[in-house]
Design a protein around this motif. Structure first.
Motif, PDB file in Angstrom:
ATOM      1  N   ALA A 210      -2.730  -1.407   1.353  1.00  0.00           N
ATOM      2  CA  ALA A 210      -2.351  -2.343   2.406  1.00  0.00           C
ATOM      3  C   ALA A 210      -1.892  -1.622   3.657  1.00  0.00           C
ATOM      4  O   ALA A 210      -1.196  -0.630   3.584  1.00  0.00           O
ATOM      5  N   GLY A 211      -2.343  -2.213   4.839  1.00  0.00           N
ATOM      6  CA  GLY A 211      -1.808  -1.841   6.139  1.00  0.00           C
ATOM      7  C   GLY A 211      -1.754  -0.367   6.471  1.00  0.00           C
ATOM      8  O   GLY A 211      -1.538   0.441   5.618  1.00  0.00           O
ATOM      9  N   VAL A 212      -1.917  -0.019   7.737  1.00  0.00           N
ATOM     10  CA  VAL A 212      -1.806   1.352   8.225  1.00  0.00           C
ATOM     11  C   VAL A 212      -0.618   1.437   9.166  1.00  0.00           C
ATOM     12  O   VAL A 212      -0.569   0.728  10.165  1.00  0.00           O
ATOM     13  N   ARG A 213       0.325   2.283   8.834  1.00  0.00           N
ATOM     14  CA  ARG A 213       1.488   2.479   9.696  1.00  0.00           C
ATOM     15  C   ARG A 213       1.158   3.487  10.786  1.00  0.00           C
ATOM     16  O   ARG A 213       0.493   4.487  10.549  1.00  0.00           O
ATOM     17  N   HIS A 214       1.647   3.201  11.990  1.00  0.00           N
ATOM     18  CA  HIS A 214       1.422   4.088  13.126  1.00  0.00           C
ATOM     19  C   HIS A 214       2.760   4.610  13.628  1.00  0.00           C
ATOM     20  O   HIS A 214       3.788   3.929  13.542  1.00  0.00           O
TER      21      HIS A 214
ATOM     22  N   ASP B 104      -9.324   4.801  13.500  1.00  0.00           N
ATOM     23  CA  ASP B 104      -9.677   3.945  12.364  1.00  0.00           C
ATOM     24  C   ASP B 104     -10.232   4.714  11.170  1.00  0.00           C
ATOM     25  O   ASP B 104     -10.778   4.112  10.244  1.00  0.00           O
TER      26      ASP B 104
ATOM     27  N   THR C 262     -12.218   5.536   5.627  1.00  0.00           N
ATOM     28  CA  THR C 262     -11.458   4.657   6.505  1.00  0.00           C
ATOM     29  C   THR C 262      -9.995   5.100   6.510  1.00  0.00           C
ATOM     30  O   THR C 262      -9.496   5.687   5.542  1.00  0.00           O
ATOM     31  N   ARG C 263      -9.302   4.803   7.593  1.00  0.00           N
ATOM     32  CA  ARG C 263      -7.932   5.288   7.741  1.00  0.00           C
ATOM     33  C   ARG C 263      -6.998   4.623   6.740  1.00  0.00           C
ATOM     34  O   ARG C 263      -6.001   5.228   6.319  1.00  0.00           O
ATOM     35  N   ASP C 264      -7.294   3.382   6.337  1.00  0.00           N
ATOM     36  CA  ASP C 264      -6.378   2.690   5.432  1.00  0.00           C
ATOM     37  C   ASP C 264      -6.325   3.332   4.048  1.00  0.00           C
ATOM     38  O   ASP C 264      -5.407   3.097   3.276  1.00  0.00           O
TER      39      ASP C 264
ATOM     40  N   SER D 259      -2.528   9.654   6.589  1.00  0.00           N
ATOM     41  CA  SER D 259      -1.941   8.736   7.571  1.00  0.00           C
ATOM     42  C   SER D 259      -0.434   8.638   7.393  1.00  0.00           C
ATOM     43  O   SER D 259       0.309   8.419   8.356  1.00  0.00           O
TER      44      SER D 259
ATOM     45  N   ASN E 237      -4.483   2.176  -4.147  1.00  0.00           N
ATOM     46  CA  ASN E 237      -5.464   2.795  -3.252  1.00  0.00           C
ATOM     47  C   ASN E 237      -6.776   3.030  -4.007  1.00  0.00           C
ATOM     48  O   ASN E 237      -6.781   3.508  -5.146  1.00  0.00           O
TER      49      ASN E 237
END
Length: 404
Positions: A3-7, A56, A74-76, A81, A105
């Protein structure tokens, strides 16, 4: 699915920094593969990656033991990341199957079934984490303090490779810009000098006609004025010839290296200059051959020998050329004469374009370009030139050529 990608808070600036390195989607390189291989060995891990985090996706600059057959995900899905969120410390995941961040994952639940992960952030000098150097295994693992320290050192080496790549790219850009600017300046100077030759020649001829046809009718100051016009036209003509010679010399810089027989080059240079009666040019050097630009070497010797003969004031003049191979400087040549020498106040300026060490009314005055051409050619061949001189005793010009 993960879930979700933190920046991070500086994500846009981080991405700008990543773009500036121009490394995304480049080909594999041995230097990077050697570092990932070493990381795998030091940490006893089956997989090692250099991963860069784009907007991404994560993209792999180098990969050892990775069987997915792709160079990006993919980055997710990217563990890295998370690694870049804290540039000051590594991210170590002993068992991703029980870690809330990663247990769902796809890279954990499916092939390649990641269990252990340790990533060291790749942090630039500006403080941005572009990605990580990471090691991966298929069973729970721990790394010792020594292994983590080694991983950190290897990560710094990766960043140094990034910096080197960036520096080389900047150098190539500056070289292209300088080359383009130089070509424009060279062509401009050639065209201007060429177009000025005719009007300056006409001015000189007009002065001669005035002096011949009306010299007796003019007052003394009028005659002096005509003489001044002729002198200034002569000076301008010398400068124009100098610009043309300097512009033409630029073409020599693009000549490829050839095997050069030094004695043949010197003999050819002597044939192309006027050797006054009572003067002798001899080569007593150790160097027989070298690989460099034949045309450049010919122009260098032609200018230095011609200069030595032109300004020699002795009844019995000599030009002695020596050479040797130096471990630090490469090929070293010295052109020594027994001429009039150069005044101390002119020594630092003799290589300057249009500079002449003789007075304006000296019959031996030239256009002041020959030594400028010599300096430019020597530097183009990777060398340097220096001068030692004593008035009344002569001068020695010593130049080096890089040993290829």
């Amino acid at each position: 699915m993960f879930a979700g990608v933190r920046h991070s808070d500086n994500e846009e600036k981080r991405l700008e920094e990543l773009r500036r390195y121009k490394i995304l989607d480049t080909l594999a390189e041995e230097e990077y593969d050697e570092l990932t291989s070493l990381a795998s060995q030091l940490c006893g891990a089956k997989v090692s990656l250099i991963s860069l985090i784009d907007r991404d996706r994560q993209w792999f600059k180098s990969q050892v033991g990775w069987d997915l057959g792709v160079r990006q995900t993919t980055r997710d899905l990217a563990f890295c990341s998370h690694t870049i969120l804290d540039p000051d410390r590594p991210l170590v995941v002993r068992d991703a199957r029980v870690d809330e961040r990663f247990r769902h994952n796809q890279l954990v639940t499916d092939d390649p079934n990641i269990v252990f992960y340790a990533g060291m952030p790749l942090v630039t000098q500006e403080g941005y984490a572009l990605g990580s150097l990471c090691v991966i295994d298929h069973e729970p693992r721990d790394l010792s303090a020594e292994q983590l320290a080694a991983l950190e050192k290897l990560a710094r080496q990766v960043v140094r490779l990034f910096e080197l790549r960036r520096a080389v790219d900047r150098s190539h850009k500056l070289l292209r810009e300088r080359e383009a600017a130089y070509n424009v300046l060279r062509d401009f100077s050639y065209v201007i000098a060429h177009d000025l030759k005719a009007p300056v020649r006409n001015i000189s001829q007009a002065g001669e006609f005035l002096a011949e046809d009306y010299g007796d009718l003019l007052p003394e100051d009028g005659t002096a004025l005509i003489g001044m016009i002729q002198q200034r036209a002569s000076d301008a003509s010398r400068m124009i010839e100098g610009v043309l010679k300097y512009s033409k010399a630029a073409h020599t810089l693009r000549i490829e290296n050839n095997r050069v027989i030094v004695r043949d080059i010197i003999e050819q240079a002597v044939r192309q200059v006027e050797v006054p009666a009572g003067c002798a040019v001899e080569y007593v050097g150790e160097i027989e051959t070298l690989h460099t630009s034949r045309i450049a070497m010919l122009q260098i010797f032609q200018n230095l020998i011609g200069n030595a003969l032109k300004f020699n004031d002795k009844e019995s003049c000599s030009v002695r050329i020596s050479s040797h191979l130096d471990a630090d400087e490469g090929y070293v040549f010295a052109v020594q004469d027994n001429g009039r020498g150069i005044p101390p106040q002119h020594l630092e300026a003799v290589f300057r374009l249009f500079h002449s060490a003789v007075s304006d009314n000296d019959a031996m005055r030239g256009h002041g370009v020959g030594l400028s051409i010599v300096k430019r050619l020597v530097e183009a061949l990777g060398g340097t030139i220096r001068i030692a001189s004593e008035e009344g005793l002569g001068s020695t010009f010593t130049f080096t050529i890089a040993d290829h």
